[in-house]
Write an enzyme that holds these catalytic residues in place. Structure first.
Site, PDB file in Angstrom:
ATOM      1  N   ASP A   8      -3.885  13.460  12.378  1.00  0.00           N
ATOM      2  CA  ASP A   8      -4.030  13.959  13.743  1.00  0.00           C
ATOM      3  C   ASP A   8      -3.355  15.315  13.858  1.00  0.00           C
ATOM      4  O   ASP A   8      -2.889  15.880  12.864  1.00  0.00           O
ATOM      5  CB  ASP A   8      -3.500  12.950  14.774  1.00  0.00           C
ATOM      6  CG  ASP A   8      -1.978  12.873  14.848  1.00  0.00           C
ATOM      7  OD1 ASP A   8      -1.277  13.551  14.051  1.00  0.00           O
ATOM      8  OD2 ASP A   8      -1.467  12.152  15.710  1.00  0.00           O
ATOM      9  N   CYS A  65       0.251  11.525  10.577  1.00  0.00           N
ATOM     10  CA  CYS A  65       0.320  11.706  12.025  1.00  0.00           C
ATOM     11  C   CYS A  65       1.792  11.733  12.409  1.00  0.00           C
ATOM     12  O   CYS A  65       2.662  11.694  11.541  1.00  0.00           O
ATOM     13  CB  CYS A  65      -0.475  10.639  12.788  1.00  0.00           C
ATOM     14  SG  CYS A  65       0.259   9.004  12.914  1.00  0.00           S
ATOM     15  N   GLY A  66       2.082  11.817  13.681  1.00  0.00           N
ATOM     16  CA  GLY A  66       3.462  11.942  14.126  1.00  0.00           C
ATOM     17  C   GLY A  66       4.355  10.817  13.638  1.00  0.00           C
ATOM     18  O   GLY A  66       5.375  11.036  12.989  1.00  0.00           O
ATOM     19  N   GLY A  70      -0.131   4.958  14.082  1.00  0.00           N
ATOM     20  CA  GLY A  70      -1.507   4.928  14.577  1.00  0.00           C
ATOM     21  C   GLY A  70      -2.521   5.008  13.464  1.00  0.00           C
ATOM     22  O   GLY A  70      -3.499   4.248  13.436  1.00  0.00           O
ATOM     23  N   HIS A  98       3.343  -2.606  -6.187  1.00  0.00           N
ATOM     24  CA  HIS A  98       3.358  -4.005  -5.778  1.00  0.00           C
ATOM     25  C   HIS A  98       2.208  -4.392  -4.856  1.00  0.00           C
ATOM     26  O   HIS A  98       1.764  -5.546  -4.887  1.00  0.00           O
ATOM     27  CB  HIS A  98       4.674  -4.343  -5.074  1.00  0.00           C
ATOM     28  CG  HIS A  98       5.834  -4.400  -6.012  1.00  0.00           C
ATOM     29  ND1 HIS A  98       7.053  -4.918  -5.631  1.00  0.00           N
ATOM     30  CD2 HIS A  98       5.984  -4.012  -7.303  1.00  0.00           C
ATOM     31  CE1 HIS A  98       7.897  -4.846  -6.645  1.00  0.00           C
ATOM     32  NE2 HIS A  98       7.273  -4.288  -7.673  1.00  0.00           N
ATOM     33  N   ASN A  99       1.760  -3.472  -4.002  1.00  0.00           N
ATOM     34  CA  ASN A  99       0.749  -3.810  -2.991  1.00  0.00           C
ATOM     35  C   ASN A  99      -0.614  -3.191  -3.257  1.00  0.00           C
ATOM     36  O   ASN A  99      -1.539  -3.412  -2.495  1.00  0.00           O
ATOM     37  CB  ASN A  99       1.239  -3.384  -1.599  1.00  0.00           C
ATOM     38  CG  ASN A  99       2.618  -3.911  -1.294  1.00  0.00           C
ATOM     39  OD1 ASN A  99       3.561  -3.146  -1.183  1.00  0.00           O
ATOM     40  ND2 ASN A  99       2.745  -5.217  -1.195  1.00  0.00           N
ATOM     41  N   ARG A 109       6.756  13.481  11.919  1.00  0.00           N
ATOM     42  CA  ARG A 109       7.906  13.775  12.791  1.00  0.00           C
ATOM     43  C   ARG A 109       9.212  13.201  12.262  1.00  0.00           C
ATOM     44  O   ARG A 109      10.273  13.452  12.833  1.00  0.00           O
ATOM     45  CB  ARG A 109       7.637  13.258  14.193  1.00  0.00           C
ATOM     46  CG  ARG A 109       6.539  14.023  14.896  1.00  0.00           C
ATOM     47  CD  ARG A 109       6.366  13.600  16.340  1.00  0.00           C
ATOM     48  NE  ARG A 109       5.313  14.394  16.948  1.00  0.00           N
ATOM     49  CZ  ARG A 109       4.337  13.889  17.703  1.00  0.00           C
ATOM     50  NH1 ARG A 109       4.289  12.596  17.945  1.00  0.00           N
ATOM     51  NH2 ARG A 109       3.422  14.685  18.210  1.00  0.00           N
ATOM     52  N   ARG A 136      -1.140 -11.925  -4.811  1.00  0.00           N
ATOM     53  CA  ARG A 136      -0.765 -11.670  -3.411  1.00  0.00           C
ATOM     54  C   ARG A 136      -1.734 -10.694  -2.757  1.00  0.00           C
ATOM     55  O   ARG A 136      -2.161 -10.902  -1.621  1.00  0.00           O
ATOM     56  CB  ARG A 136       0.655 -11.136  -3.363  1.00  0.00           C
ATOM     57  CG  ARG A 136       1.659 -12.124  -3.876  1.00  0.00           C
ATOM     58  CD  ARG A 136       3.010 -11.482  -4.149  1.00  0.00           C
ATOM     59  NE  ARG A 136       3.875 -12.466  -4.787  1.00  0.00           N
ATOM     60  CZ  ARG A 136       4.882 -12.148  -5.569  1.00  0.00           C
ATOM     61  NH1 ARG A 136       5.172 -10.882  -5.809  1.00  0.00           N
ATOM     62  NH2 ARG A 136       5.621 -13.088  -6.107  1.00  0.00           N
TER      63      ARG A 136
END
Length: 143
Positions: A8, A65-66, A70, A98-99, A109, A136
């Site tokens: 954004d 984004c900030g 979001g 891991h993911n 920010r 997982r």
């Protein structure tokens, strides 16, 4: 590697900064926008980016984004996306190893551009460990 970039207006300057480093590292990228600091609705950029990653048109995605929240929430609506909100290098490494995260979300920010660069580098160079983690990861998607 082909990287999808987006975010954004609050992440615009960071996105431009990271594009320079992606080029230096020899990566291709597609900039989904925004293309200025004018106020925008981030889902307009996140959904096309997430779709590109899901379809294999990009290897990985980076959203800025900030707060990072979001873009992470929006990207994670896609069944094939595992977007990770990270604020340091170790989290970016763990998100990949891991993911098997395929989208890095950066809170502009709350981190410096130097930290964003380090996180991006860690994210792009860390491999998924598989093994016990694969079991997982296979249980994450609802559909």
């Amino acid at each position: 590697m082909k990287i999808a970039l987006g975010g954004d207006h609050a992440g615009y300057q960071y996105k431009e900064f990271l594009k320079t480093h992606l080029t230096e590292l020899g990566h291709e990228f597609h900039d989904f926008g925004p293309h200025s600091e004018d106020s925008v609705d981030y889902p307009d950029f996140v959904h096309p980016l997430a779709t590109a990653v899901e379809k294999g048109e990009a290897d990985l995605g980076i959203l800025i984004c900030g707060s990072g929240n979001g873009v992470a929430m929006t990207a994670n609506k896609h069944a094939g996306i595992r977007a990770a909100l990270c604020w340091n290098e170790e989290l970016a490494q763990l998100a990949r190893s891991h993911n098997n995260a395929n989208v890095l979300c950066i809170p502009a920010r709350f981190v410096s551009t130097a930290m964003a660069k380090e996180m991006m580098s860690a994210f792009l160079t860390t491999a998924f460990e598989g093994g016990r983690h694969q079991n997982r990861v296979s249980k994450i998607a609802c559909s």
